[in-house]
Design a protein around this motif. Sequence first.
Motif, PDB file in Angstrom:
ATOM      1  N   MET A   1     -10.768  10.896  -2.587  1.00 33.32           N
ATOM      2  CA  MET A   1     -11.280   9.910  -3.537  1.00 33.32           C
ATOM      3  C   MET A   1     -11.251  10.506  -4.946  1.00 33.32           C
ATOM      4  N   SER A   2     -10.972   9.669  -5.903  1.00 33.30           N
ATOM      5  CA  SER A   2     -10.902  10.077  -7.298  1.00 33.30           C
ATOM      6  C   SER A   2     -12.291  10.396  -7.849  1.00 33.30           C
ATOM      7  N   TYR A   3     -12.352  11.291  -8.800  1.00 29.04           N
ATOM      8  CA  TYR A   3     -13.626  11.651  -9.418  1.00 29.04           C
ATOM      9  C   TYR A   3     -14.228  10.469 -10.171  1.00 29.04           C
ATOM     10  N   PHE A   4     -13.366   9.676 -10.829  1.00 26.23           N
ATOM     11  CA  PHE A   4     -13.805   8.459 -11.521  1.00 26.23           C
ATOM     12  C   PHE A   4     -13.270   7.247 -10.781  1.00 26.23           C
ATOM     13  N   ARG A   5     -14.050   6.214 -10.698  1.00 27.06           N
ATOM     14  CA  ARG A   5     -13.599   4.962 -10.093  1.00 27.06           C
ATOM     15  C   ARG A   5     -12.546   4.302 -10.976  1.00 27.06           C
ATOM     16  N   HIS A   6     -12.772   4.348 -12.296  1.00 30.05           N
ATOM     17  CA  HIS A   6     -11.817   3.811 -13.275  1.00 30.05           C
ATOM     18  C   HIS A   6     -11.664   4.818 -14.406  1.00 30.05           C
ATOM     19  N   HIS A   7     -10.425   4.994 -14.831  1.00 32.13           N
ATOM     20  CA  HIS A   7     -10.118   5.858 -15.961  1.00 32.13           C
ATOM     21  C   HIS A   7      -9.398   4.982 -16.981  1.00 32.13           C
ATOM     22  N   VAL A   8      -9.986   4.839 -18.170  1.00 33.27           N
ATOM     23  CA  VAL A   8      -9.471   3.938 -19.204  1.00 33.27           C
ATOM     24  C   VAL A   8      -8.913   4.770 -20.356  1.00 33.27           C
ATOM     25  N   PHE A   9      -7.651   4.544 -20.665  1.00 32.92           N
ATOM     26  CA  PHE A   9      -6.983   5.267 -21.746  1.00 32.92           C
ATOM     27  C   PHE A   9      -6.665   4.313 -22.887  1.00 32.92           C
ATOM     28  N   PHE A  10      -7.210   4.602 -24.066  1.00 33.93           N
ATOM     29  CA  PHE A  10      -6.938   3.835 -25.278  1.00 33.93           C
ATOM     30  C   PHE A  10      -5.875   4.554 -26.085  1.00 33.93           C
ATOM     31  N   CYS A  11      -4.771   3.874 -26.387  1.00 36.08           N
ATOM     32  CA  CYS A  11      -3.791   4.429 -27.306  1.00 36.08           C
ATOM     33  C   CYS A  11      -4.429   4.426 -28.693  1.00 36.08           C
ATOM     34  N   THR A  12      -4.421   5.579 -29.335  1.00 41.15           N
ATOM     35  CA  THR A  12      -4.930   5.694 -30.706  1.00 41.15           C
ATOM     36  C   THR A  12      -3.855   6.286 -31.617  1.00 41.15           C
ATOM     37  N   ASN A  13      -2.615   6.044 -31.245  1.00 40.70           N
ATOM     38  CA  ASN A  13      -1.493   6.604 -31.988  1.00 40.70           C
ATOM     39  C   ASN A  13      -1.428   6.071 -33.414  1.00 40.70           C
ATOM     40  N   GLN A  14      -1.090   6.978 -34.331  1.00 40.17           N
ATOM     41  CA  GLN A  14      -0.871   6.625 -35.733  1.00 40.17           C
ATOM     42  C   GLN A  14       0.537   7.068 -36.104  1.00 40.17           C
ATOM     43  N   ARG A  15       1.338   6.144 -36.612  1.00 40.72           N
ATOM     44  CA  ARG A  15       2.700   6.479 -37.037  1.00 40.72           C
ATOM     45  C   ARG A  15       2.781   6.481 -38.551  1.00 40.72           C
ATOM     46  N   ASP A  16       3.653   7.316 -39.074  1.00 37.53           N
ATOM     47  CA  ASP A  16       3.851   7.407 -40.518  1.00 37.53           C
ATOM     48  C   ASP A  16       5.168   6.788 -40.972  1.00 37.53           C
ATOM     49  N   ASP A  17       5.897   6.183 -40.037  1.00 34.20           N
ATOM     50  CA  ASP A  17       7.225   5.668 -40.374  1.00 34.20           C
ATOM     51  C   ASP A  17       7.270   4.145 -40.557  1.00 34.20           C
ATOM     52  N   VAL A  49     -16.941   5.179 -14.628  1.00 34.94           N
ATOM     53  CA  VAL A  49     -15.876   4.894 -15.589  1.00 34.94           C
ATOM     54  C   VAL A  49     -15.783   6.018 -16.607  1.00 34.94           C
ATOM     55  N   ARG A  50     -14.572   6.404 -16.929  1.00 37.82           N
ATOM     56  CA  ARG A  50     -14.310   7.384 -17.977  1.00 37.82           C
ATOM     57  C   ARG A  50     -13.439   6.722 -19.035  1.00 37.82           C
ATOM     58  N   ILE A  51     -13.898   6.742 -20.291  1.00 39.00           N
ATOM     59  CA  ILE A  51     -13.142   6.214 -21.421  1.00 39.00           C
ATOM     60  C   ILE A  51     -12.511   7.396 -22.141  1.00 39.00           C
ATOM     61  N   ASN A  52     -11.189   7.346 -22.333  1.00 42.93           N
ATOM     62  CA  ASN A  52     -10.471   8.443 -22.968  1.00 42.93           C
ATOM     63  C   ASN A  52      -9.556   7.960 -24.079  1.00 42.93           C
ATOM     64  N   THR A  53      -9.283   8.884 -25.000  1.00 40.49           N
ATOM     65  CA  THR A  53      -8.273   8.704 -26.026  1.00 40.49           C
ATOM     66  C   THR A  53      -6.940   9.152 -25.457  1.00 40.49           C
ATOM     67  N   ALA A  54      -5.908   8.411 -25.780  1.00 40.50           N
ATOM     68  CA  ALA A  54      -4.558   8.817 -25.405  1.00 40.50           C
ATOM     69  C   ALA A  54      -3.718   8.885 -26.664  1.00 40.50           C
ATOM     70  N   GLY A  55      -2.734   9.722 -26.631  1.00 41.60           N
ATOM     71  CA  GLY A  55      -1.728   9.693 -27.678  1.00 41.60           C
ATOM     72  C   GLY A  55      -0.893   8.441 -27.467  1.00 41.60           C
ATOM     73  N   CYS A  56       0.288   8.440 -27.969  1.00 45.20           N
ATOM     74  CA  CYS A  56       1.134   7.258 -27.867  1.00 45.20           C
ATOM     75  C   CYS A  56       1.426   6.921 -26.410  1.00 45.20           C
ATOM     76  N   LEU A  57       1.158   5.687 -26.046  1.00 47.81           N
ATOM     77  CA  LEU A  57       1.478   5.188 -24.712  1.00 47.81           C
ATOM     78  C   LEU A  57       2.803   4.428 -24.725  1.00 47.81           C
ATOM     79  N   ASP A  58       3.478   4.440 -25.854  1.00 47.85           N
ATOM     80  CA  ASP A  58       4.810   3.869 -26.030  1.00 47.85           C
ATOM     81  C   ASP A  58       4.863   2.356 -25.815  1.00 47.85           C
ATOM     82  N   ARG A  59       3.741   1.686 -26.131  1.00 49.50           N
ATOM     83  CA  ARG A  59       3.719   0.227 -26.068  1.00 49.50           C
ATOM     84  C   ARG A  59       3.024  -0.338 -27.303  1.00 49.50           C
ATOM     85  N   CYS A  60       3.021   0.422 -28.393  1.00 41.86           N
ATOM     86  CA  CYS A  60       2.321   0.017 -29.608  1.00 41.86           C
ATOM     87  C   CYS A  60       2.788  -1.340 -30.132  1.00 41.86           C
ATOM     88  N   ALA A  61       4.042  -1.690 -29.916  1.00 45.10           N
ATOM     89  CA  ALA A  61       4.558  -2.984 -30.378  1.00 45.10           C
ATOM     90  C   ALA A  61       3.831  -4.143 -29.705  1.00 45.10           C
TER      91      ALA A  61
END
Length: 102
Positions: A1-17, A49-61
């Motif tokens: 069994m997983s340590y967390f029932r749900h793991h939530v990743f928020f993309c917080t990517n910032q692009r400069d281009d 539940v665990r709320i986490n920051t993620a780098g780019c999840l490659d779906r920013c569009a």
Amino acid sequence: MSYFRHHVFFCTNQRDDGRQACEQCGASAVRDHAKARVKALGLSGAGGVRINTAGCLDRCAEGPVLVIYPEAVWYTYVDTDDIDEIIDVHLREGRIVERLKI
């Protein structure tokens, strides 16, 4: 069994281009809201539940975006009301919020 029932990743990517990035939509502030609300509801911690920051999840569009595991459900959102709905419906009740699903 997983340590967390749900793991939530928020993309917080910032692009400069000039391309869209989730942080341009206030992703860090929304993540902070989710983290505080999950904690206030007593849903955080081991077995919860665990709320986490993620780098780019490659779906920013399509963003801003977050993904919830283990279900691998991807969501977009506009504001904290959408996040509250995801918390209430997906994380508490176990149902997918179809209108926000990517």
